[in-house]
Design a protein around this motif. Sequence first.
Motif, PDB file in Angstrom:
ATOM      1  N   HIS C  61       0.810  -1.218   0.000  1.00 13.64           N
ATOM      2  CA  HIS C  61       0.000   0.000   0.000  1.00 13.64           C
ATOM      3  C   HIS C  61       0.839   1.262   0.000  1.00 13.64           C
ATOM      4  N   ARG C  62       1.961   1.189   0.673  1.00 10.00           N
ATOM      5  CA  ARG C  62       2.700   2.446   0.833  1.00 10.00           C
ATOM      6  C   ARG C  62       4.192   2.184   0.741  1.00 10.00           C
ATOM      7  N   PRO C  87      -6.939   3.979   3.286  1.00  6.11           N
ATOM      8  CA  PRO C  87      -5.693   4.765   3.265  1.00  6.11           C
ATOM      9  C   PRO C  87      -5.439   5.474   4.598  1.00  6.11           C
TER      10      PRO C  87
END
Lengths: 322, 337, 378
Positions: C61-62, C87
């Motif tokens: 995701h990041r 998020p």
Amino acid sequence: MPLDREELLHAYRVMKTIRVFEERVHDEFATGEIEGFVHLYAGEEASAAGVMANLTRDDRIASTHRGHGHCIAKGVDVRGMMAEIYGRTTGVCHGKGGSMHIADLDEGMMGANGIVGGGPPLICGAALAAKVKGTRNVGVAFVGDGASNQGTTFESLNLATVWNLPAVFVAENNGYAEATSSRYSVGADSIADRAAGFGMPSVSVDGHDFFAVYEAAGEAISRARDGGGPSFVECRVNRYFGHFEGDAQTYRGPNEVEDLRANRDCIDLFRVAVTTSGDIAQADLDGIDSDVDTLIDSAVDEARSAPRPGANDLLTDVYVSY
Amino acid sequence: MARTITYQQAINEALDQEMGNDPSVILMGEDIVGGSGADGEMDAWGGPLGITKGLYPKYGDRVMDTPITESAFIGAAVGAAASGLRPVAELMFSDFMGVCFDQIYNQAAKFRYMFGGKAETPVVIRTMYGAGIRAAAQHSQSPYSIFTHVPGLKVVVPSNPYDAKGLLIQAIRDNDPVICFEHKSLYQTEGEVPEELYTLPFGEANVVREGGDVTIIALGLMVHRSLEAAETLAADGIECEVIDPRTTSPLDDETILESVESTGRVVIVDEASPRCSMATDISALIARDAFGSLEAPIQMVTPPHTPVPFAGSLEDLYVPDATKIETAVRQVAGYSR
Amino acid sequence: MRDPEIHRLTMPKWGLTMTAGMVVKWLVDEGGEVAAGDELVEVETEKIASAVEAATAGVLHRRVADEGDTVPVGGLLGVIAGPDIAPEQIDLIVEEFAETFVPGEEAVTTGGPSTQRVQVGDRSIRYLALGEGGPPAVLLHGFGGDLNNWLFNSDALSTGRTVYALDLPGHGESSRDVGDGSIDTLAGAVTGFMDALAISPAHIAGHSLGGAIALQIALSEPARVASLSLIASAGLGPEIDAGFIEGFVAAERRRALRDELQKLFADPALVTRRLVDDVLKFKRIDGVADALRKTATGFVSGGAQSHYLRDRLGEITVPTQIIWGEMDGIIPASHAAGLPDSIETTLLPGAGHMPMMEAASEVNLLLAGFMERAAVTP
């Protein structure tokens, strides 16, 4: 210890070789074929021969800019020396040292030296090495009246005493440091007296008298070998040629050299002494004279025809490895 | 490799271990024992900073005090080296070279060449250099370039304990005369040092820090000042490659040029006087051999062309510091034609 | 684990001295799906470059660390989680991490792993022991190497078992005495080491020369060996790049050694300056050159391996596997072919002579899996 017949003949051969070598270099230098500076030892032969008669191959000497005589007396190859003076690859230093830097460590000759007073510290080192290794070898530093004024000489006399080194300092006082008389430049009545200030025995001898030099140096060298520490020997000598070749010697008195050659020549004195007292005949010595002439002739011929070092030699032997 | 010792201990250990390893190694110098001839203790000093402390009790007469006569004992070390020993002479302050220069410059350096390759002179002269302790003009100089200038000499300037030990053992085993410059402000710095004997070859630079923006070349204490500057600069995105040549003779041209070819920007930091120095020498090298890679003029960070001053306020202005290095790097990094 | 669904990808600690690593390149885009064992990001330390793998499947995701960033060991590189995470939740995780993470804390509080020494006969042997449980694993490095050759592996293998990585005689920080330098002598030193620490039986993994030593032990003292893993092993045929051995021993300077070390890896860029410097530091120690020379003559002569046991593989009774990098330039991967069926063989594409470094995650899975299975097999 008195010298036997063979030793006396060897001493004569040494002195005669030095004389003929130097006179020949003088003549050849005048032709312009020899480059650079040369400082000739002619006249002082008894000093080199008298000291070196007490040394072995493994003893070490450090010489001066006037070093040819010391080299020959210590056993450096005469042909190699001549070739060196001619700047040839066959020279003992392959043409990279020249007259002022002839050395042969295998013969215990640590180098003529272009620096006045350069040798005494080095001889302290050679003597120290002998002491550390326990070899009974000695180191002998030759200096002139000029170097007897240098700080390096004073420091070395002191260090040799402090470390009780097997070292002998031989001051060849020829009366001139370049063009200046020792009467002007030496601030003492006697060079030999200076040694007392460093706690070291000293003696001053007539350096024209081979036997006087031999005995005085012998005593000093034996003392050093036996662990008795350093000594100082002054040899009062005279040089026949100038400081360097080309020196007109206008600073010298009229007929000074002529008188010396006629009346105080060390080789003449030696001849008389050995032919009157011993079993050596004039003919024995004449035979040596003729050998020496042949040797020097061939040394010059070989040197002249030997190759000069070239570009390949310029960069070698700066370092053992780099 | 976990063991950490000081630069000073590393030097002592190198001497100790190599003396144990090779009986021809001897030490001499002023007060390197301390107490010779006196009524009190021997090994009272072990050198003015205690670098050789403990060696006399262990090796006896192979560790010798000398009178304060540098010509005689440096010359004796040279003569002994040419006579089969491997002497290590300690010249207390490199400023004292002036007193004995002939024995190094005309004798030791030239024997091999003058004598047609027939001499080996494996002498080591260890000496303390550098400013920063308010010792003034005659006890603070950094004269390594003077010796670098002389063919026949090798010159070593270690910046950390690991290098100090490895380069000193190499110097002792090396068959040429070697001058080792030890920075007096580095003696107490620490680093990892193997316990065993080891050598570092001469002429191999150490890339102390990698970076792609600016090449900094520095010696001795200046390596540390440069690293300090590099850390600050990294925070601003300027990555410096810091090169420590470790020996000035021989000099590792290749590593310097390789780095300059990748960064194109150079700062040379030198604690010595600015004229005819390692800084100018390395600049000339880069200008000649890496001209095409340069994207900015070469900068040199050096003291001014003055003797080393005494007063702390002046000496601090004199010696290059991280701020000056940082400024020079920013100038070089920001330069565009 | 605070949330089994969320995996915080952190900077690994490779080897004893690593304090930070630089993110060279991300290999997966944000939002990309990853499987366990996938290489996610290339990281370079001052010693070595390698890839950090995903420990779990999910979505990256990041990417918290940017390319070019230097991140301390334990610092956050990225966040992997299930596909449906919001998020905002990722933001929270990153924030929380930033607030609580103290660089170097791990090393300070635990002291970090450190090496130990044991006396084996006249020799002092340095080793690293990690983890608890048995049977233990013993890792034997190759010619010119040391226990740090296992820097990507020893920690990973230490779950549920003690892992011993040692410096062979003449190598690393062990005694320089290699005796006659023969494989038998080195094998004797290893069994002596196992006796001194009462390790028996053990899973033995050997790389290159260490493989030949492991093989020798399995043949002469099978009772000591729970399983045998041979990685790019010596002892399986005559071919070897003897020029490398010679060049490695002879290299005294950085460039020469770098050229040799690059032959070990499929990707020469893995050989960092620091790696070269570390090997040089070892090689410059008195006695090392002699020890290496002697050791080399113990297994290589006349340009070929002199000590090979391929014909005796049939005698081996312990579970054995062989792992080889297909691009091995030192000992050819063809030595892994044509072996008895009982031997499990894995060829790793894209790896050279150092698969445990170049393909660390695959090798770790292979070693751990094999050791686990061997431990339950009677």
